[in-house]
Write a protein that holds these residues in place. Structure first.
Motif, short mmCIF file in Angstrom:
data_model
loop_
_atom_site.label_atom_id
_atom_site.label_comp_id
_atom_site.label_asym_id
_atom_site.label_seq_id
_atom_site.Cartn_x
_atom_site.Cartn_y
_atom_site.Cartn_z
N MET A 13 -1.90 -2.28 -7.11
CA MET A 13 -2.59 -3.45 -6.58
C MET A 13 -1.60 -4.44 -5.98
SD MET A 13 -5.55 -4.15 -9.41
CE MET A 13 -5.98 -5.69 -8.64
N LEU A 14 -0.46 -4.59 -6.60
CA LEU A 14 0.57 -5.49 -6.12
C LEU A 14 1.05 -5.08 -4.73
CD1 LEU A 14 2.56 -7.82 -7.15
CD2 LEU A 14 4.10 -5.96 -7.65
N ILE A 15 1.29 -3.81 -4.54
CA ILE A 15 1.74 -3.30 -3.24
C ILE A 15 0.66 -3.49 -2.19
CG2 ILE A 15 2.35 -1.19 -1.98
CD1 ILE A 15 3.81 -0.32 -4.60
N MET A 16 -0.59 -3.18 -2.53
CA MET A 16 -1.67 -3.31 -1.56
C MET A 16 -1.90 -4.76 -1.15
SD MET A 16 -4.49 -0.39 -2.59
CE MET A 16 -5.23 -1.38 -3.80
N LEU A 17 -1.77 -5.68 -2.07
CA LEU A 17 -2.04 -7.09 -1.77
C LEU A 17 -0.88 -7.75 -1.04
CD1 LEU A 17 -3.87 -8.14 -5.03
CD2 LEU A 17 -4.86 -7.88 -2.76
N GLN A 18 0.28 -7.15 -1.03
CA GLN A 18 1.42 -7.73 -0.31
C GLN A 18 1.15 -7.79 1.18
OE1 GLN A 18 4.32 -9.13 -0.97
NE2 GLN A 18 4.02 -9.04 -3.17
N SER A 19 0.34 -6.87 1.69
CA SER A 19 0.15 -6.79 3.13
C SER A 19 -1.14 -7.48 3.59
CB SER A 19 0.12 -5.33 3.57
OG SER A 19 -0.97 -4.68 2.97
N CYS A 20 -1.78 -8.23 2.73
CA CYS A 20 -3.04 -8.85 3.14
C CYS A 20 -2.78 -10.04 4.05
CB CYS A 20 -3.87 -9.26 1.93
SG CYS A 20 -3.33 -10.76 1.12
N ARG A 21 -3.69 -10.25 4.96
CA ARG A 21 -3.65 -11.41 5.86
C ARG A 21 -4.97 -12.16 5.69
NH1 ARG A 21 0.81 -10.51 8.65
NH2 ARG A 21 1.18 -8.58 9.76
N VAL A 22 -4.86 -13.47 5.69
CA VAL A 22 -6.02 -14.32 5.53
C VAL A 22 -6.26 -15.02 6.87
CG1 VAL A 22 -7.01 -16.26 4.26
CG2 VAL A 22 -5.48 -14.67 3.10
#
Length: 128
Positions: A13-22
């Motif tokens: 989850m940590l790796i996946m959320l690192q690339s999120c853009r808001v």
């Protein structure tokens, strides 16, 4: 085994959320998007989502630009075909990119500390 599984899920989850853009929730015009030179998320009338590094105005036409250097591609944008044009929210993306990993690591540490029974040293039995 349960702890290892929890750590693996948390790290994933940590790796996946690192690339999120808001993106900002309010819609802007293509003119505002081109002036801002920010990342843009566009939703078309047929509900397709397109993401661009920026919007530019050239030769009387707006273009969505993807890529960098020699790999740049431009897509013609017509305001009549678009439902939403949303700008990237850099500050919130940064905050979430830092806060989520910190909260995840703290949560893992709290679970590890509360479930730890201390060191196990061989077969030593406590005396009565």
């Amino acid at each position: 085994m349960k702890t290892i599984k929890l750590v693996c899920i948390s790290l994933t989850m940590l790796i996946m959320l690192q690339s999120c853009r808001v993106y900002h929730s309010e819609t802007v015009s293509l003119e505002e998007a081109s002036k801002s030179q920010k990342r843009v998320k566009v939703k078309t009338n047929d509900n397709k989502t397109l993401k661009f590094n920026k919007v530019v105005f050239e030769d009387g036409q707006f273009y969505g630009v993807k890529g960098k250097g020699d790999n740049v591609s431009k897509t013609v944008l017509d305001m009549d075909d678009l439902k939403q044009v949303r700008l990237h929210n850099k500050s919130l993306s940064t905050i979430l990119g830092v806060a989520v990993p910190i909260i995840t690591v703290v949560g893992i540490l709290v679970l590890a500390i509360t479930n730890w029974n201390g060191p196990q040293i061989g077969d030593i039995q406590p005396s009565n």
